[in-house]
Design a protein around this motif. Sequence first.
Motif, PDB file in Angstrom:
ATOM      1  N   TYR A  67     -41.913  21.456 -58.666  1.00 34.06           N
ATOM      2  CA  TYR A  67     -42.949  21.981 -57.780  1.00 34.06           C
ATOM      3  C   TYR A  67     -44.171  21.069 -57.670  1.00 34.06           C
ATOM      4  CZ  TYR A  67     -40.289  26.147 -59.023  1.00 34.06           C
ATOM      5  OH  TYR A  67     -39.278  27.028 -59.261  1.00 34.06           O
TER       6      TYR A  67
ATOM      7  N   ASP B  96     -47.737  30.525 -64.115  1.00 36.49           N
ATOM      8  CA  ASP B  96     -46.366  30.604 -64.627  1.00 36.49           C
ATOM      9  C   ASP B  96     -45.410  29.609 -63.978  1.00 36.49           C
ATOM     10  OD1 ASP B  96     -47.053  32.690 -66.350  1.00 36.49           O
ATOM     11  OD2 ASP B  96     -46.635  34.206 -64.831  1.00 36.49           O
ATOM     12  N   GLU B  97     -45.870  28.857 -62.975  1.00 35.93           N
ATOM     13  CA  GLU B  97     -44.960  27.961 -62.261  1.00 35.93           C
ATOM     14  C   GLU B  97     -45.452  26.517 -62.239  1.00 35.93           C
ATOM     15  OE1 GLU B  97     -42.656  29.090 -58.491  1.00 35.93           O
ATOM     16  OE2 GLU B  97     -44.352  27.918 -57.716  1.00 35.93           O
TER      17      GLU B  97
ATOM     18  N   ASP C 288     -44.415  23.304 -64.925  1.00 32.99           N
ATOM     19  CA  ASP C 288     -43.706  22.213 -64.276  1.00 32.99           C
ATOM     20  C   ASP C 288     -44.440  20.889 -64.500  1.00 32.99           C
ATOM     21  OD1 ASP C 288     -41.545  21.321 -62.398  1.00 32.99           O
ATOM     22  OD2 ASP C 288     -43.273  20.822 -61.132  1.00 32.99           O
TER      23      ASP C 288
END
Length: 176
Positions: free
Chosen positions: A6, A102-103, A107
Amino acid sequence: MLLGEYTGLRAIEEDDLEQLLVWRNDPAMRRYFREYRELSMANQRAWYESKVLGDPATRMFAIVERGTEQLIGAAGLCYIDFINRNADFSIYIGADDLYIDDELAPDAGRVLLKYGFEELHLHKVWAEIYSIDDAKQRLFYELGFAREGVHRETHFTEGGWVDSLFYGLLARDFET
């Protein structure tokens, strides 16, 4: 550019300094940083010139969103000890006041750790955070760090003392 699923990590450019300064001075985020006062643009430029551009023991990156290349945060390895092969881990997502989500943060964290272990051949990556930083504690466990120690009541903030927590991740324990 170092790419994750991401996010991407790229060199910090002079054009990034103003936005990074806004995030560093945000009281909601600054409570988790080592700065104890608001920073000026002169402070930001001095950091950029001395640490980002001039210090081989510091590898700071702009975190950008994949696809848009929009600046969303910063991450880095600091105090790199090339003899003992270890470094301090730093990360935050400033966009949308996320700090640690959380993402994007996990990443970007994995991308930075892969760089540290595979490119710099580090043996260990470590971090010191404050006990009030629940989001970063969760992130460190998700990335595979172990809590290695506590220094009690080292930081005075918001009218009280908080502990410093020390985390570490060895190269052999890192999973991409």
